[in-house]
Design an enzyme around this catalytic site. Structure first.
Site, short mmCIF file in Angstrom:
data_model
loop_
_atom_site.label_atom_id
_atom_site.label_comp_id
_atom_site.label_asym_id
_atom_site.label_seq_id
_atom_site.Cartn_x
_atom_site.Cartn_y
_atom_site.Cartn_z
N ARG A 83 0.81 -1.22 0.00
CA ARG A 83 0.00 0.00 0.00
C ARG A 83 0.84 1.26 0.00
O ARG A 83 0.53 2.22 -0.69
CB ARG A 83 -1.02 -0.02 1.12
CG ARG A 83 -0.51 0.18 2.50
CD ARG A 83 -1.50 -0.31 3.50
NE ARG A 83 -1.66 -1.76 3.37
CZ ARG A 83 -2.82 -2.40 3.52
NH1 ARG A 83 -3.90 -1.74 3.81
NH2 ARG A 83 -2.87 -3.70 3.40
N THR A 84 1.93 1.27 0.77
CA THR A 84 2.72 2.51 0.83
C THR A 84 3.38 2.79 -0.52
O THR A 84 3.37 3.91 -1.01
CB THR A 84 3.79 2.39 1.94
OG1 THR A 84 3.14 2.11 3.17
CG2 THR A 84 4.56 3.69 2.07
N LYS A 93 23.82 -7.69 -4.99
CA LYS A 93 25.22 -7.88 -5.39
C LYS A 93 26.17 -7.32 -4.34
O LYS A 93 27.36 -7.24 -4.55
CB LYS A 93 25.48 -7.20 -6.73
CG LYS A 93 24.67 -7.75 -7.88
CD LYS A 93 25.00 -6.99 -9.16
CE LYS A 93 24.06 -7.40 -10.30
NZ LYS A 93 24.21 -6.49 -11.45
N ARG A 102 12.04 3.38 1.75
CA ARG A 102 11.56 2.43 2.77
C ARG A 102 12.73 1.51 3.06
O ARG A 102 13.31 0.95 2.13
CB ARG A 102 10.37 1.65 2.22
CG ARG A 102 10.08 0.30 2.87
CD ARG A 102 9.48 0.37 4.25
NE ARG A 102 8.21 1.06 4.34
CZ ARG A 102 7.02 0.46 4.33
NH1 ARG A 102 6.93 -0.85 4.20
NH2 ARG A 102 5.93 1.19 4.45
N HIS A 124 7.32 6.38 10.55
CA HIS A 124 6.60 6.24 9.30
C HIS A 124 5.73 7.50 9.20
O HIS A 124 4.52 7.45 9.43
CB HIS A 124 5.75 4.96 9.34
CG HIS A 124 5.18 4.55 8.02
ND1 HIS A 124 5.29 5.32 6.88
CD2 HIS A 124 4.48 3.45 7.66
CE1 HIS A 124 4.69 4.70 5.88
NE2 HIS A 124 4.19 3.56 6.32
#
Lengths: 313, 451
Positions: free
Chosen positions: A62-63, A90, A112, A140
């Site tokens: 959703r974010t 990597k 995020r 958040h």
């Protein structure tokens, strides 16, 4: 207090950096942005020619989609990268990944990351504006802002309300951002959860701490349920999901002690039958889907205030 | 032990204020140095044609400082530090000797690794190096190392530093076995289950920063275990880098019962608290160390322990890490900071000038006690002993610049700090190895023939 007309920082790292007038500014801007979503053509040129990179090092539905939609509605050019598809696998460091992206001159990086403080690390050397879309167990901020917008829409105000936040408080960045925002805006905050999942230092912020769901919910105008992550069973935090639901699960019965016009919120994704009964989640008091809709508007507001210049939406 | 004795030159260090707690000297004396050893101590010693170096007014000559908790990283992690760069960093910080921790790669759990370390130290020929051996093979916590062999090779103590000694049984056996050689076990106190994957002190600061906590009792529970085992066995246990007030309480209890327990504290634990994690953008990885910076009550307890004598030693826990390793998120960056070059200014400024302890007591903490606990030479200035001396400039003001540290790594949280007090010169085996360019007058301590 004088009303803010712009944000002081070029980053949104956390609610802790915002003052109440900046919070009001974002919420007021979001109201205007929300109207755009009701139009037939849901797009304005506010960020035309601006580039936004969505850098997601943690699973998110959703974010991530909410930010993408917000960017598109503002006409920004967007790129999305997820950890699994990036050079991170990597062995590239976060700083090197971001320096590489910055060489392509984005205006905003939405990050995020599973580590608390990751966006703060980037802010020490990045030229782009950094928007924290959730860092570890820390903050958040856009979630707290969309929660505040949802509450304000339903209640007409924030100051003086009683808000209960219930669940796995220790591991929740939603909790931290909401506590910071709500206490700044004059809300009476009660937090409730098992002792093993209670972070230290909440009382010092003027928050009432209780282990009784009934005490937290009593006369509450808002009950905000947090997600319980199943992996918490492994850290010896809880004996069972069954007992968790018995003690802390929100049912229609327990909600009866709240204010008659209480609203029920959840940042998602929900564990039905663990922290919240489906009857409540899908019931008339639930504003969970309003939160999702407001998420787009709040993120449009944040991006516009950080990257837009003299453009009326 | 490395032999850095200079057998050729004779000279006199003239009229310096000498503070030597073990001989009771605190006054102006001449020190005659011959063949790298102290040849005479007295007033107005004849210079009879040998070179003479006047100690500038305000400087203080002390027994060479000894840091008993240093990570030199060689063998195996030479990108962080080498024995040469680490012992040069020691000398630049005023230390004439260091004891180095065994958590190298390979671990110093056999005489061949010990011999390698001593060979490298002799080649570098800066500060003296006293290796510390591992308690268990590979520091894996299952089988004791050949402590007799390691002792013969030159190890002065044993530890599984970085990890606590894994079980109470192993600790018991280690204390019993090491006591045959009158060698202490140095313990990194930390209950692994309570530490979990914590990265910062468990408290309000970590809680709001969203950092996983390491509770103070993770340290003190292990300390209480080890003190009980030292009591049982009569062995000597030395608690490394103490950070929590609960641990100090356990040490005091043990000492009052006559248990052979000693302890050390690092400068960052009596100068900083977890509040520093919030400064600036926050999450400065040069504030990440293990044990973590704790609360003001803990910091004050450490200061009180230094004042009242409960704490035996100040050591740095010098833990160099490459800048690339520290340029990660707080979760992912390694624990540890460099400390050799910042220790003396922090101690003099924050303890002596702050009125907590005298300069003489500081010399006990930084020189006498480490020498006594490890049963190594030094800790006092005596005729016939190697001329290992530190010259302090207690009133000189210095500004720490992380970039200017001579250690291979620059991971210091004290960058930009201005402090009063520093080492002006470091003399090992009669050789003036270092004079501090930041201190006016220090250069005059270089004997003219070395210019």
């Amino acid at each position: 207090m004088t009303a803010a007309v712009r944000l002081r920082s070029r980053h949104l790292l956390g609610i802790s950096d915002l003052d109440p007038s900046e919070i009001e500014l974002i919420l007021d801007t979001a109201v205007a942005m929300k109207e755009i979503g009701t139009r037939t053509i849901k797009k304005v040129p506010a960020l035309r020619g601006r580039t936004v990179v969505n850098l997601f090092f943690e699973a998110s539905t959703r974010t991530r989609l909410s930010f993408e939609l917000a960017e598109k509605r503002l006409s920004a050019d967007t790129m999305g990268i997820t950890a699994a598809a990036s050079s991170v696998i990597k062995g590239e460091t976060l700083a090197d990944t971001v320096r590489t992206l910055e060489a392509m001159s984005p205006d905003i990086i939405v990050l995020r990351h599973p580590s608390s403080g990751a966006p703060h690390l980037l802010s020490t050397f990045c030229h782009s504006g950094i928007v924290n879309a959730g860092d570890g167990m820390h903050e958040h901020p856009t979630q707290a802002l969309l929660d505040a917008l949802t509450i304000r829409e339903r209640k007409g105000r924030l100051a003086g309300l009683k808000v209960a936040i219930v669940g796995d408080l220790m591991h929740s960045r939603v909790l931290r951002s909401n506590v910071l925002l709500l206490t700044k805006m004059g809300v009476e905050v009660r937090v409730c959860g098992p002792r093993t999942l209670m972070p230290l230092g909440l009382s010092a912020l003027g928050v009432h701490v209780t282990y009784s769901l009934d005490e937290a919910v009593k006369d509450a105008d808002v009950v905000m349920m947090l997600r319980l992550q199943h992996e918490r069973m492994n850290g010896m935090f809880l004996p069972s999901l069954r007992e968790y639901f018995t003690l802390f699960g929100l049912t229609r019965e327990r909600l009866k002690h709240a204010a008659p016009d209480v609203i029920v919120m959840h940042p998602g994704p929900m564990n039905r039958g663990v922290e919240i009964d489906s009857v409540v989640a899908d019931g008339p008091r639930s504003v969970i889907l309003d939160q999702v809709a407001n998420g787009v508007a709040v993120r449009m507001a944040v991006l516009y205030l950080l990257a837009g210049e003299d453009v009326t939406p | 032990m490395t032999d850095v004795t200079d057998v050729t030159n004779a000279w006199v260090l003239k009229n310096g204020r000498v503070i030597d707690p073990r001989s009771g000297r605190d006054g102006h004396f001449d020190l005659r140095i011959e063949g790298g050893r102290i040849a005479a101590i007295g007033k107005d010693l004849p210079t009879d044609g040998v070179r003479s170096v006047e100690v500038p007014a305000g400087f203080v000559v002390t027994p060479g400082l000894i840091d008993m908790h240093v990570h030199l990283r060689e063998p195996g992690q030479e990108h962080k530090e080498t024995i040469a760069t680490g012992t040069w960093s020691a000398v630049a910080g005023g230390f004439t000797a260091v004891a180095c921790m065994p958590n190298t790669d390979p671990v110093n759990d056999s005489a061949s690794v010990t011999q390698f370390i001593l060979k490298r130290a002799a080649e570098a020929n800066f500060a003296r190096v006293y290796p510390i051996g591992a308690v268990s093979i590979g520091s894996q916590g299952s089988q004791l190392t050949e402590m007799g062999d390691l002792r013969t090779a030159g190890c002065v103590a044993f530890t599984d530093d970085g990890h606590p000694v894994a079980t109470a049984l192993l600790m018991r056996r280690a204390l019993e076995y090491a006591s045959m050689f009158d060698v202490p076990i140095i313990e990194h106190c930390e209950d692994p289950s309570l530490k979990g994957d914590g990265v910062a002190h468990e408290g309000a600061v970590a809680s709001m920063l969203g950092l996983r906590g390491i509770p103070s009792v993770a340290e003190s529970i292990m300390a209480e275990r080890d003190i009980s085992l030292a009591e049982l066995t009569g062995g000597r246990v030395h608690l490394a880098h103490m950070s929590a007030r609960q641990t100090l309480r356990a040490v005091r209890d043990g000492k009052s019962r006559g248990v052979k327990v000693t302890c050390e504290v690092a400068p960052h634990h009596f100068t900083l608290t977890d509040e520093a994690l919030k400064e600036g953008a926050g999450y400065n990885t040069n504030l990440k160390m293990n044990p973590p910076l704790r609360e003001e009550a803990d910091r004050l307890a450490m200061v009180e322990g230094l004042r009242d004598g409960s704490i035996d030693v100040i050591s740095t826990d010098h833990a160099p890490h490459h800048a690339d390793e520290k340029a990660l998120t707080f979760d992912h960056a390694p624990f540890g900071i460099v400390g050799l070059e910042t220790c003396v200014p922090l101690c003099i400024d924050r303890l002596v000038h702050a009125g907590v302890i005298s300069l003489s007591r500081l010399v006990e903490l930084l020189s006498c006690r480490p020498a006594e606990l490890l049963r190594i030479p030094g800790g006092t200035i005596t005729v016939g002993a190697p001329a290992d001396l530190t010259v302090l400039a207690p009133d000189a003001s210095v500004t720490i610049s992380a970039g200017a540290l001579v250690s291979k790594s620059k991971n210091s949280p004290f960058d930009g700090w201005t402090l009063k007090g520093a080492a002006a010169a470091t003399i090992v085996g009669g050789r003036v190895l270092y004079t501090n360019p930041a201190i006016p007058g220090a250069a005059s301590l270089t004997p003219s023939w070395e210019n």
